[in-house]
Enzyme design. Structure first.
Site, PDB file in Angstrom:
ATOM      1  N   LYS A 128       0.876  -1.332  -0.007  1.00  0.00           N
ATOM      2  CA  LYS A 128       0.011  -0.085   0.049  1.00  0.00           C
ATOM      3  C   LYS A 128       1.067   1.398   0.034  1.00  0.00           C
ATOM      4  CE  LYS A 128      -0.097  -0.101   5.113  1.00  0.00           C
ATOM      5  NZ  LYS A 128      -0.949  -0.396   6.343  1.00  0.00           N
ATOM      6  N   ARG A 135      -9.956   0.284  15.268  1.00  0.00           N
ATOM      7  CA  ARG A 135      -9.928   1.128  14.077  1.00  0.00           C
ATOM      8  C   ARG A 135     -10.921   0.546  13.018  1.00  0.00           C
ATOM      9  NH1 ARG A 135      -4.233   1.644  11.163  1.00  0.00           N
ATOM     10  NH2 ARG A 135      -5.042  -0.446  10.162  1.00  0.00           N
ATOM     11  N   HIS A 177      -6.190  -7.101  13.389  1.00  0.00           N
ATOM     12  CA  HIS A 177      -4.697  -6.224  13.249  1.00  0.00           C
ATOM     13  C   HIS A 177      -4.449  -5.707  14.663  1.00  0.00           C
ATOM     14  CE1 HIS A 177      -1.771  -3.713  11.212  1.00  0.00           C
ATOM     15  NE2 HIS A 177      -2.203  -2.703  11.356  1.00  0.00           N
ATOM     16  N   ARG A 196       1.447 -10.605   7.632  1.00  0.00           N
ATOM     17  CA  ARG A 196       0.900  -9.439   6.482  1.00  0.00           C
ATOM     18  C   ARG A 196       2.236  -8.516   7.010  1.00  0.00           C
ATOM     19  NH1 ARG A 196      -3.976  -9.586   9.288  1.00  0.00           N
ATOM     20  NH2 ARG A 196      -3.080  -7.381  10.335  1.00  0.00           N
ATOM     21  N   TYR A 241      15.611  30.236   7.734  1.00  0.00           N
ATOM     22  CA  TYR A 241      14.344  30.817   8.074  1.00  0.00           C
ATOM     23  C   TYR A 241      14.303  30.897   9.453  1.00  0.00           C
ATOM     24  CZ  TYR A 241      12.354  30.579   3.414  1.00  0.00           C
ATOM     25  OH  TYR A 241      12.514  30.801   1.917  1.00  0.00           O
ATOM     26  N   CYS A 280      13.748  23.817   4.562  1.00  0.00           N
ATOM     27  CA  CYS A 280      12.941  24.863   3.775  1.00  0.00           C
ATOM     28  C   CYS A 280      11.911  23.961   2.832  1.00  0.00           C
ATOM     29  CB  CYS A 280      13.763  25.820   2.979  1.00  0.00           C
ATOM     30  SG  CYS A 280      14.879  26.757   4.088  1.00  0.00           S
ATOM     31  N   ASP A 297      12.384  23.606  -0.453  1.00  0.00           N
ATOM     32  CA  ASP A 297      13.368  23.012  -1.532  1.00  0.00           C
ATOM     33  C   ASP A 297      14.921  22.861  -1.240  1.00  0.00           C
ATOM     34  OD1 ASP A 297      11.102  24.035  -3.120  1.00  0.00           O
ATOM     35  OD2 ASP A 297      12.083  26.128  -2.797  1.00  0.00           O
TER      36      ASP A 297
END
Ligand SMILES: *Cc1c(COP(=O)(O)O)cnc(C)c1O
Length: 384
Positions: A36, A135, A167, A223, A267, A317, A319
Site C-alpha cells: 500500500k 480502528r 490487526h 502481513r 528561516y 525549507c 526546496d
C-alpha cells in the site's frame, strides 16, 4: 551509478526480494506482502513484483484502486485489500479476482449487490474482526451478526469467505498486555466463525513486528509491510533480522560556503554558529518529503557526505536545507546520502525517524515529491 540531477530515491529490488525470502524462512507461513501507499514509497508495482519473486503468495493494499493498479500492471496472483467507503465500486475488484474485506453487514450488502449486478461468479471476501485496535473491522458486539451474514452469502453462492483477520495495536511493544488480549480475542472470533460454519483458507493477524516477535500470532499467513522494505518493525526490540533497507535517498551538494561565528542559518534563524565553520546546501526540502521536523535547532537529522555524518543546521525549507561541514570543503556536486543501508555507513531511515520524533515508516513513505525514483537490482544477472 549516474549522478542524480538534483535529488533521487534509489530502490534496490534485490533487497526486497531477499527480505521477503528471509521473512518467509523465519516465520514458516505464507507471506502477504503489503505494498500500500506506493509500496511505502518504494514503488508499489516494482515492490510487488520483487516480493513475488521473493516468494510472497499474496500482495495486499489498503484501497481497491491500489489493488486494481496491481492487476493493471500484470499481477495475476492473490491480492487482498481492506479499506472501502460506502458507494465503492465492487464490480471491478470482484471481476479482477481481488479479495475484498468487509467490516460490516452494510459492506457485505454492497458486495452482494455488485455480485448480483454482474451476474458473474462468486466474490472473494475476507472479514476483518476488531480485536482491540478499535480502528477498522467488526466490533466484538457485531461479530456474530457479520459472520452469520458472511456465511449466509456464502451459502447463497454470492461469495466465498476466503479469510478472517484482525490487526494488532501494540505489536512493536511485545510485552504490552494488549497483544495477549488481542490474540485471545482473535481465537474467540475464529471459534465463533467455525461454529457458524465458515472455513476460510486464510486466518491472519500479524503485521511485521508480530510476525517476527510473536510466533503464536502467525496463523496461516503474516502481513508484512515495513520489514519487506528492510526496516526494523520494532526498533530496539528485535535481534538482527538480517534484513536490508531497500531505499537510499541521495542528492548532490549544491553549494559550499564559509560561515562566520555568530552567523545564523535559514528561516527564523533558529541556529547560530558559535564558531566559524563551513556549510553545504542540500537541494531537497519538505517539497520533496523531507520532514521539517528534521530541522536543526541544535543538531537536526544527519546526512552522509564523503563518509562523514553532517548535521542539519537551521530550518528545513521547501526546496533546500543547510548542513554543517565543520570546516571541510567537499566539492559542489558531491553526493549527499540522506539515508540508506547501515552497511554503507550512512544515516538510516531509523536515524531520521529518531531525529524527527516519528517512525521509519513515515520517513520512507512520505519522501518523494519532486525527487526522481530509480529502481536497481543488485542481484541482476545472478540467479534469483
Ligand atoms: C499497513 C498494514 C500492515 C503492514 O504493517 P507493517 O507494520 O508495515 O508490517 C498490515 N496489516 C494492516 C491492516 C495494515 O494496515
Amino acid at each position: 551509478m549516474p549522478d542524480p540531477a538534483r535529488a533521487e530515491i534509489v530502490v534496490d529490488l534485490a533487497a526486497i526480494r531477499r527480505n521477503v525470502r528471509r521473512l518467509r524462512e523465519l516465520t514458516g507461513v505464507a507471506m502477504i506482502a503489503v505494498v500500500k501507499a506506493d509500496g511505502y514509497g518504494h514503488g508499489m508495482v516494482e515492490a510487488g513484483r520483487a516480493a513475488r519473486e521473493g516468494g510472497a503468495e499474496w500482495l495486499a493494499t489498503a484501497t481497491i484502486d491500489e489493488a486494481l493498479a496491481l492487476r493493471a500492471a500484470g499481477d495475476t496472483g492473490r491480492v487482498l485489500c481492506w479499506l472501502a467507503v460506502p458507494g465503492e465500486d465492487y464490480v471491478a475488484p470482484i471481476a479482477a479476482g481481488i479479495d475484498v474485506t468487509a467490516y460490516s453487514v452494510a459492506e457485505l450488502d454492497e458486495i452482494a449487490a455488485a455480485v448480483r449486478a454482474t451476474g458473474g461468479g462468486r466474490a472473494r471476501v475476507q472479514v476483518k474482526l476488531d480485536t482491540g485496535l478499535s480502528r477498522g473491522g467488526a466490533p466484538r458486539s457485531a461479530w456474530r451478526e457479520v459472520l452469520e451474514h458472511a456465511r449466509a452469502g456464502e451459502r447463497d453462492g454470492l461469495w466465498t469467505v476466503t479469510g478472517l483477520w484482525s490487526h494488532f495495536a501494540c505489536s512493536d511493544e511485545p510485552e504490552h498486555p494488549a497483544n495477549d488480549a488481542q490474540e485471545t480475542a482473535f481465537r474467540e472470533a475464529l471459534a465463533l466463525a467455525d461454529e457458524i460454519g465458515l472455513r476460510p483458507e486464510l486466518r491472519h493477524l500479524a503485521n511485521s513486528a508480530a510476525a517476527v516477535l510473536r510466533p503464536s500470532a502467525r496463523f496461516d499467513a503474516v502481513r508484512c509491510g515495513i520489514a519487506i522494505y528492510g526496516l526494523d518493525p520494532a526498533p530496539g526490540r528485535t535481534h538482527d533480522l538480517g534484513l536490508t533497507p531497500a531505499m537510499t535517498a541521495r542528492a548532490r551538494l549544491a553549494m559550499v560556503k564559509d560561515l562566520d561565528a555568530g552567523a545564523s542559518v535559514s528561516y527564523g534563524h533558529i541556529w547560530t554558529a558559535d564558531h566559524a565553520t563551513t556549510v553545504g546546501l542540500v537541494p531537497a526540502g519538505y517539497g520533496d518529503g523531507i520532514p521539517r521536523h528534521a530541522s536543526g535547532r541544535d543538531h537536526g537529522a544527519e546526512v552522509g557526505i564523503g563518509g562523514k555524518r553532517r548535521p542539519i543546521r537551521g530550518r528545513v525549507c521547501m526546496d533546500q536545507f543547510v548542513v554543517d561541514l565543520d570546516g571541510d570543503r567537499p566539492a559542489t556536486g558531491d553526493e549527499v546520502v540522506l539515508f540508506g543501508a547501515p552497511a554503507a555507513g550512512v544515516p538510516t531511515a531509523q536515524d531520521w525517524a529518531e531525529a524527527c520524533g516519528t517512525i521509519n515508516y513515515e520517513i520512507v513513505t512520505r519522501i518523494g515529491g519532486r525527487m526522481h525514483r530509480r529502481h536497481v537490482d543488485t542481484d541482476a544477472g545472478s540467479e534469483r
